[in-house]
Design an enzyme around this catalytic site. Structure first.
Site, PDB file in Angstrom:
ATOM      1  N   HIS A  26      -0.430  10.944  -2.280  1.00 23.29           N
ATOM      2  CA  HIS A  26      -1.714  10.541  -1.710  1.00 23.29           C
ATOM      3  C   HIS A  26      -2.566  11.737  -1.306  1.00 23.29           C
ATOM      4  CE1 HIS A  26      -4.505   9.411   1.534  1.00 23.29           C
ATOM      5  NE2 HIS A  26      -4.688   8.331   0.790  1.00 23.29           N
ATOM      6  N   HIS A  33       0.838  -1.196   0.000  1.00 20.45           N
ATOM      7  CA  HIS A  33       0.000   0.000   0.000  1.00 20.45           C
ATOM      8  C   HIS A  33       0.879   1.253   0.000  1.00 20.45           C
ATOM      9  CE1 HIS A  33      -2.934   2.775   2.237  1.00 20.45           C
ATOM     10  NE2 HIS A  33      -3.503   2.518   1.079  1.00 20.45           N
TER      11      HIS A  33
END
Length: 309
Positions: free
Chosen positions: A93, A50
């Site tokens: 992100h 991730h």
């Protein structure tokens, strides 16, 4: 997405780092992608790192982090594309820069040249030597090594299609999709897209069936928890040849000790998940080493290679 995703693909992982070799996924186009991610019942558990993980000295969404993971284990990577002020796609992100870089303000308010002057921070906030990569730089790096799963942030679907076709990267990436309608949009532009599809319940499963989205174009993200009712979903999806992914990033990764985390990771796979996504990919590879080793006779082992870095 909690993404984006997973791969406990660690055929020869021993939990030790090597400076000289990378544990790569040797995938060469869409057919390999389909075969690699197809559920067969004789599969090696897969690991999705991730954002590349949260390791000291290695910032999330950085090529350095991806490469460090591959020194320890085979994996694919969930990443986060965002647009700059001058419409370049970079990996980041957050909407803003403060948490992960030496900059401030919105990503979308800065040009690529401005962003390249910044340095990335690791998960502890330490400044590193690494720069924000463009999506194109990351994709070029990934060829012959791994697969990037592109989460959905602020990049329009149409621009994602345009750029992937321009770069001839269809069949070399995975796209996180949140609905069957998004899958249909992509497939209307190319039949060479592979998806990490949100299929968290039977209703969402039926949505993909109604729109006749090909099951061999996806893995299924079933959520952040391995629940008893998820077993029925595993059976439905596995019956269509679809691998199922659980993301430990917001759940099991947060257990207080490595021993507790190891137990949770092992239980998720034992209970039927095919892929585990984690912020702790190297730790997960250690936890699943024996499970991976016992699957060494899988026909998919041909995709697992080691190359000199």
């Amino acid at each position: 997405m909690v993404s984006g995703l997973l791969a406990l693909c660690m055929l020869s992982c021993d939990g030790q780092s090597s400076r000289d070799t990378l544990k790569v996924l040797d995938l060469n186009g869409f057919l390999d992608l389909q075969n690699f991610f197809a559920h067969t019942g004789h599969d090696i558990p897969l690991l999705s790192a991730h954002r590349g993980g949260k390791l000291d000295g290695y910032p999330e969404n950085s090529i350095a982090a991806f490469e460090n993971v591959l020194k320890h284990t085979h994996a694919f990577f969930e990443v986060d594309p965002r647009l700059t002020k001058d419409s370049v796609i970079v990996l980041m992100h957050d909407k803003t820069l403060e948490r992960t870089t030496t900059g401030s303000g919105k990503v979308s308010d800065h040009t690529l040249a401005e962003l390249k002057r910044l340095r990335l921070k690791d998960a502890q906030g330490n400044v590193t030597e690494y720069q924000i990569p463009t999506l194109k730089e990351a994709l070029d790096w990934s060829l012959g090594k791994t697969v990037l799963n592109l989460d959905k942030k602020d990049v329009p679907l149409s621009l994602t299609v345009k750029k992937l076709k321009e770069w001839q990267m269809e069949g070399h990436v995975m796209l996180t999709i949140h609905s069957a309608e998004e899958a249909k949009f992509y497939l209307d532009h190319s039949q060479k897209f592979m998806f990490s599809a949100f299929v968290r319940n039977k209703e969402e499963y039926e949505d993909y069936a109604k729109l006749q989205i090909p099951w061999d174009h996806m893995i299924a993200y079933v959520g952040p928890l391995d629940k008893p009712e998820t077993k029925e979903l595993y059976a439905l999806l596995n019956g269509k040849g679809v691998m199922c992914m659980v993301s430990a990033a917001p759940t099991y990764d947060k257990e207080a000790s490595e021993e507790l985390r190891r137990t949770k990771y092992q239980q998720v796979i034992e209970n039927g998940a095919d892929i585990l996504e984690s912020d702790r990919p190297i730790e997960v590879s250690r936890a699943l080493h024996q499970k991976v080793k016992s699957a060494g006779s899988s026909p998919k082992k041909v995709f697992f290679k080691e190359v000199v870095n």
